[in-house]
Enzyme design. Sequence first.
Site, PDB file in Angstrom:
ATOM      1  CG  ASP A 152      -2.007   0.733   0.634  1.00 40.79           C
ATOM      2  OD1 ASP A 152      -2.184   1.770   0.940  1.00 40.79           O
ATOM      3  OD2 ASP A 152      -3.377   0.399   1.830  1.00 40.79           O
TER       4      ASP A 152
ATOM      5  CG  ASP B 176      -4.228   6.363   0.521  1.00 43.62           C
ATOM      6  OD1 ASP B 176      -5.361   5.198   1.432  1.00 43.62           O
ATOM      7  OD2 ASP B 176      -3.529   7.087   1.218  1.00 43.62           O
TER       8      ASP B 176
ATOM      9  CD  GLU C  64      -8.469   5.242  -2.156  1.00 44.22           C
ATOM     10  OE1 GLU C  64      -8.913   4.854  -1.243  1.00 44.22           O
ATOM     11  OE2 GLU C  64      -7.898   5.692  -1.822  1.00 44.22           O
TER      12      GLU C  64
ATOM     13  CG  HIS D 227      -9.162  -0.450   4.281  1.00 43.39           C
ATOM     14  ND1 HIS D 227      -9.263  -0.449   3.168  1.00 43.39           N
ATOM     15  CD2 HIS D 227      -8.653   0.871   4.623  1.00 43.39           C
ATOM     16  CE1 HIS D 227      -8.795   0.326   2.794  1.00 43.39           C
ATOM     17  NE2 HIS D 227      -7.970   1.105   4.118  1.00 43.39           N
ATOM     18  CG  ASP D 228     -11.262   3.273   3.493  1.00 47.57           C
ATOM     19  OD1 ASP D 228     -10.377   3.456   4.895  1.00 47.57           O
ATOM     20  OD2 ASP D 228     -10.154   3.144   2.574  1.00 47.57           O
TER      21      ASP D 228
HETATM   22  C1  NOJ Z   1      -7.591   5.709   1.762  1.00 48.28           C
HETATM   23  C2  NOJ Z   1      -7.676   4.782   2.419  1.00 48.28           C
HETATM   24  O1  NOJ Z   1      -7.902   3.100   1.906  1.00 48.28           O
HETATM   25  C3  NOJ Z   1      -8.015   5.091   4.077  1.00 48.28           C
HETATM   26  O2  NOJ Z   1      -8.149   4.258   5.361  1.00 48.28           O
HETATM   27  C4  NOJ Z   1      -7.648   6.514   4.469  1.00 48.28           C
HETATM   28  O3  NOJ Z   1      -7.868   7.042   6.160  1.00 48.28           O
HETATM   29  C5  NOJ Z   1      -7.316   7.500   3.386  1.00 48.28           C
HETATM   30  N1  NOJ Z   1      -7.110   6.953   2.386  1.00 48.28           N
HETATM   31  C6  NOJ Z   1      -6.152   8.591   3.717  1.00 48.28           C
HETATM   32  O4  NOJ Z   1      -5.324   7.843   4.054  1.00 48.28           O
END
Ligand code: NOJ
Length: 546
Positions: free
Chosen positions: A98, A199, A241, A315-316
């Site tokens: 990541d 990310d 992402e 995970h989000d």
């Molecule tokens: C996206 C990530 O998936 C998330 O978990 C994170 O809080 C934010 N970016 C900041 O890095």
Amino acid sequence: MDKKWWKESVVYQVYPRSFNDSNGDGIGDLRGIIEKLDYLKELGIDVIWLSPVYKSPNDDNGYDISDYEDIMDEFGTMEDMDDLIKEGNKRGIKILMDLVVNHTSDEHKWFMEAKKSKDNPYRDYYIWRDPVNVEEPNDLRSTFSGSAWQYDETTGQYYLHLFSKKQPDLNWENEEVRNRIYKMMNFWIDKGIGGFRMDVIDLIGKIPDEKITANGPKLHEYIREMNKKTFSGKDLLTVGETWGCTTEIAKKYSNPDDSELSMIFQFEHILLDQQPGKEKWDLKSLELLDLKRALSRWQVDLEGTGWNSLFWNNHDVPRIVSRWGNDKEYRVESAKMLATLLHGMKGTPYIYQGEELGMTNVRFKELEDYKDIETINMYNERKKQGYSHEEIMQSIYTKGRDNARTPMQWDDSENAGFTSGQPWIKVNPNYKEINVKSQLKDENSIFNYYKKLIKIRKSNPVVVHGKYELILEENKEIFAYTRTLENEMLLVMCNFTGNETQFAIERKIEFKFKELLISNYSVNENDLVDRIKLKPYESRIYKFIL
Ligand code: NOJ
């Protein structure tokens, strides 16, 4: 057919903190992941996307990195990391790191230096602005609530943080910053990793003074530079992402000429159950027709010109079976239906840990049981704004990130076999019913269904390369489509409801029955595919010869 190994792969996301704890401290770790590689091999995945394992004070569970070339104490050592890469490679499983380079932790040595004085050599690694009328430079907001600007007493300036104030944004305009990042990426590439998940990469071209955050004018220039200076020619998987992406922008990112990335994560479908123009906490139910339009647009627009990632979970975001399936009486059927819908599409599928078991959202009574900074900040902000406790909790139950972060459910022993200690976050109480141990034994389990879907992908090039076409466009209950490659055609049909419904098509072209590849109910062999009564959440994939 433009063949690439990552088009044929299935990726599995590990959120290390919640995956498997090998030393009893209540936090998952690298040795814990190594212990479970054979499980992942059994499932049939090719790549692990490893959420951050670098040194971090954990303000945002590792997405705040204080040293990119060292490992978080709770997770183990660099030797453990090297072993994970080695043990993975032995089993044909590549590790995707990541890459969090939109920001660092405020405890990173670059920031510790930068904040010392205005003329510190690291000052320009970050984004600093003078106050405007004794206030923040402008009204940019942090994703985690409040202003995106934090005042620094020592130097009398504000620094930018699009996430928490412990995650200062890096200044990508600074060439030295970019080169330090590329050097770090090469450090990891030299270790033999399989690639990077990047990310919030769409934010690196920001122009804060004009309040442009995503898709800034220099974004693609930076990505092309990164490509040239790091992974170009190395045949790695790179996935960005990108929250605010259109299909036109996606064609730049995932251009088949390999000048940028392999693929992106786009979130159009993920945003369909929130009120337009509002925040994710402002709930709205999903309209199936919206989902069909969104997913189909990406399938059609990228045909031959880009590459998709396919995902329901990470995970989000909340657990898909609770979100758009039915996590009560049809949990098993709807989890399988959702898997069928996604894995039948064109793109590289991502499975988030526990999705292969049909793990569900969680409803903790007390706010104290929630650990996620986004959730906690939002709770406090909305409470001040006058929302009721019940209203806010409803949003958290539906959308909170901790839904996806409860420990992986390995068996029915205490703490679901995740740890022998006290887990850092509570286990979902349904672990006695939903766990790996019982699903491995049951040939009709969700786990075995995912395993079969992966096998189907591996043995049918039409799943990887076939052209997508949506059928029954206006049907509000069934999501159905075809995939065609040369003389083969797949027909994927999914009943998105808890009722029986009639699937009916008029043939525009002739096709001959070959086989039923998969279904989540036992199926009558004599069913005429043109007219099928689908049971609640029933899904099937047929293969035909044209
Ligand atoms: C996206 C990530 O998936 C998330 O978990 C994170 O809080 C934010 N970016 C900041 O890095």
